[in-house]
Design an enzyme around this catalytic site. Structure first.
Site, short mmCIF file in Angstrom:
data_model
loop_
_atom_site.label_atom_id
_atom_site.label_comp_id
_atom_site.label_asym_id
_atom_site.label_seq_id
_atom_site.Cartn_x
_atom_site.Cartn_y
_atom_site.Cartn_z
N TYR A 232 50.38 34.61 27.55
CA TYR A 232 51.77 35.14 27.62
C TYR A 232 52.50 34.24 28.50
CZ TYR A 232 49.56 39.45 26.25
OH TYR A 232 49.00 40.53 25.44
N LYS B 32 35.78 35.05 25.16
CA LYS B 32 35.53 34.69 23.77
C LYS B 32 35.17 33.12 23.84
CE LYS B 32 35.68 35.50 19.35
NZ LYS B 32 34.68 36.46 18.78
N ASP C 251 35.14 40.91 21.51
CA ASP C 251 34.99 41.82 20.40
C ASP C 251 33.92 42.86 20.59
OD1 ASP C 251 33.63 39.51 20.51
OD2 ASP C 251 33.48 39.27 18.12
N ASP D 1 45.23 43.21 28.26
CA ASP D 1 45.93 43.98 27.93
C ASP D 1 45.45 44.98 26.97
OD1 ASP D 1 48.78 45.10 27.46
OD2 ASP D 1 49.50 42.99 26.48
N ASP E 139 44.32 49.15 27.47
CA ASP E 139 45.09 50.30 26.83
C ASP E 139 43.90 51.06 26.10
OD1 ASP E 139 47.44 49.56 27.56
OD2 ASP E 139 48.35 49.66 25.50
#
Ligand code: NAD
Length: 366
Positions: A144, A195, A228, A252, A256
Site C-alpha cells: 500500500y 506467502k 491462502d 486487510d 475483514d
C-alpha cells in the site's frame, strides 16, 4: 486523576451518530471515576471536503498532533465517490493519518460473544464458545505504501500499472514486538502469516519472525502459515488462532474475513498504534470501528454503536493506561447484548432496538 486529551473525528454518514453515543458512555465513566476529558470534535473525510475543501484539513491534523490519541468514526460514501481516487475520503484522510503518525500496528480483536453465535455465518457447533482471537496487521508498509506506484501508457497503446511490495527487517521486528506483547497478555501463542513460498518479502518476514521470537521471546509458541491456508482455516476453525500477525495487504483481507465470521461489523473495533509515545509516555493511537460509514442505514437511528463504544475502551487501555475502565466498558457492552438488547445487524429474530436504546442499555450496566 489524569485529564484525557484526545481528538474526536466522527467523519461521515453513521460516523457522527455512533460517535455521539460513544461520547455519552465516556462522559459517564469519566464522571463515575473522577477523571476529566479534554476533547475537541473536528471534521474529517467527506465532512472535511465539504467544509474545508480537504479530507484531512490542516486544522484537524494540528488538533491530532496536540492530542494524546485520536477517536475516529469512519469516512467516505456515495456523495464523494465521483472525486478522483487520490482525493477520496478514505485515501486522502485515513492513509495520510496512518503515515503522518506512523500508525504501524493495527490491533483488531475478533470477538464474538457466546451469546451471539447465531449471528455468525458459521454453524454454531463450530464455535460453541463464540470467537476470541486477535489480528495484528502491519499498517504502514508493504504494497500500500511501497514505491514505485505508477500507471504508464505504453508506446503500443497498452497500459502498465505497478505497485511495489517492500519490507525492511526493522519494520517486521517492530510489528512482531506488538504481536508478542499481545500474545503474552493472552495464551502466549502467535501465528505468523505470510506467502513465503512465493514472495521475497515473505521469506524475509518468516526468517525474521523465527529468529526474533527465538531470541527475544522464547516463551512464545510461534507457528507459521501461508496466507491462502490461513484464509481457509479462519472459516474452518477460527479459534485455532489466538493471536496472528501479518503484513499490510494480507491483514486487510484476513481482518475483514475475521469480522465476517464474528457476525457483525457493528460489534468490532480496532486500535492503530504509532511508533511515538504520547505525553503520558504511552503509545499514541487511532481508535475506530472496523466497519465503514454504512450509508444504507445512515440517518435512520438504527446503526449499532457498540463498535464505536468498544473503540473508546481500546483508547482507554492503550493510550491512557486505564485497563480497568476499559474492561468495565467491554463488560457493559457484553451484558447489554447478552440480555437481549440488539440492534438490527445482530438481532436475528430477537427484539432489535435503535442506536440510542442500545447505548442506554450499555449505560444501565455501567
Ligand atoms: P460498511 O462497513 O460501511 O457497510 C457494510 C454493511 O455493514 C452495510 O450493510 C452496513 O449497513 C453494515 N454496517 C456497518 N457498520 C454498521 C453498524 N455500526 N451498525 C449496523 N450495520 C453496520 O462498508 P461499505 O458499504 O463497503 O462502505 C461504505 C463507505 O464506508 C464507503 O465509502 C467506504 O469507503 C467507507 N469505509 C470507510 C472505512 C473507514 O473509515 N475506516 C472503512 C470501511 C469502509
Amino acid at each position: 486523576m489524569p485529564t484525557l486529551k484526545f481528538a474526536v473525528l466522527p467523519g461521515d454518514y453513521i460516523g457522527p451518530e455512533v460517535m455521539t453515543e460513544a461520547l455519552r458512555v465516556l462522559d459517564l465513566v469519566a464522571r463515575q471515576e473522577g477523571f476529566s476529558l479534554d476533547y475537541t470534535i473536528a471534521d474529517v473525510g467527506g465532512a472535511g471536503i465539504d467544509r474545508h475543501g480537504k479530507a484531512l484539513p490542516d486544522s484537524t491534523l494540528k488538533l491530532c498532533e496536540q492530542a494524546d490519541a485520536i477517536l475516529f468514526g469512519s469516512v467516505g460514501g456515495p456523495k464523494w465517490e465521483k472525486l478522483p481516487p487520490k482525493e477520496q475520503p478514505e485515501r486522502a484522510a485515513l492513509l495520510p493519518l496512518r503515515k503522518h503518525f506512523t500508525l504501524f500496528a493495527n490491533i483488531r480483536p475478533g470477538l464474538l460473544y457466546r451469546e451471539l453465535t447465531d449471528a455468525s455465518p458459521l454453524k454454531s457447533e463450530r464455535i460453541p464458545d463464540g470467537i476470541d482471537i486477535v489480528c495484528i496487521r502491519e499498517l504502514t508498509g508493504g504494497l500500500y505504501f511501497g514505491q514505485p506506484k505508477t500507471t504508464t501508457k505504453l508506446e503500443d497503446g497498452d497500459e502498465l500499472s505497478v505497485d511495489t511490495m517492500v519490507y525492511r527487517r526493522s519494520e517486521i521486528e517492530r510489528i512482531l514486538r506488538t504481536a508478542i506483547d499481545t500474545a503474552r497478555s493472552r495464551k502466549k501463542k502467535l501465528c505468523s502469516i505470510d506467502k513465503a513460498n512465493v514472495l521475497e518479502t515473505s521469506v524475509l518476514w518468516r526468517r525474521t519472525a523465527t529468529e526474533y521470537v527465538a531470541k527475544q521471546a522464547p516463551d512464545i509458541e510461534l507457528s507459521h502459515m501461508y496466507v491462502d491456508n490461513a484464509a481457509m482455516q479462519l472459516v474452518r476453525s477460527p479459534n485455532q488462532f489466538d493471536v496472528f500477525v501479518t503484513e499490510n495487504m494480507f491483514g486487510d483481507i484476513l481482518s475483514d474475513e475475521m469480522a465476517c465470521v464474528c457476525g457483525s461489523l457493528g460489534m468490532l473495533s480496532s486500535a492503530s498504534l504509532g511508533a511515538g509515545k504520547n505525553s503520558l509516555g504511552l503509545p499514541f493511537g487511532l481508535f475506530e470501528p472496523a466497519g465503514g460509514t454504512a450509508p444504507d442505514i445512515a440517518g435512520k437511528g438504527i446503526a449499532n454503536p457498540c463498535a464505536q463504544i468498544l473503540s473508546v475502551a481500546l483508547m482507554l487501555r492503550y493510550s491512557f493506561g486505564l485497563e480497568k475502565t476499559a474492561a468495565r466498558i467491554e463488560s457493559a457492552v457484553r451484558k447489554a447484548v447478552s440480555s437481549g438488547t440488539r440492534t438490527s445487524d445482530i438481532s436475528f429474530g430477537k427484539t432489535s432496538v435503535g442506536t440510542k436504546a442500545m447505548t442506554d442499555a450499555i449505560i444501565a450496566s455501567l
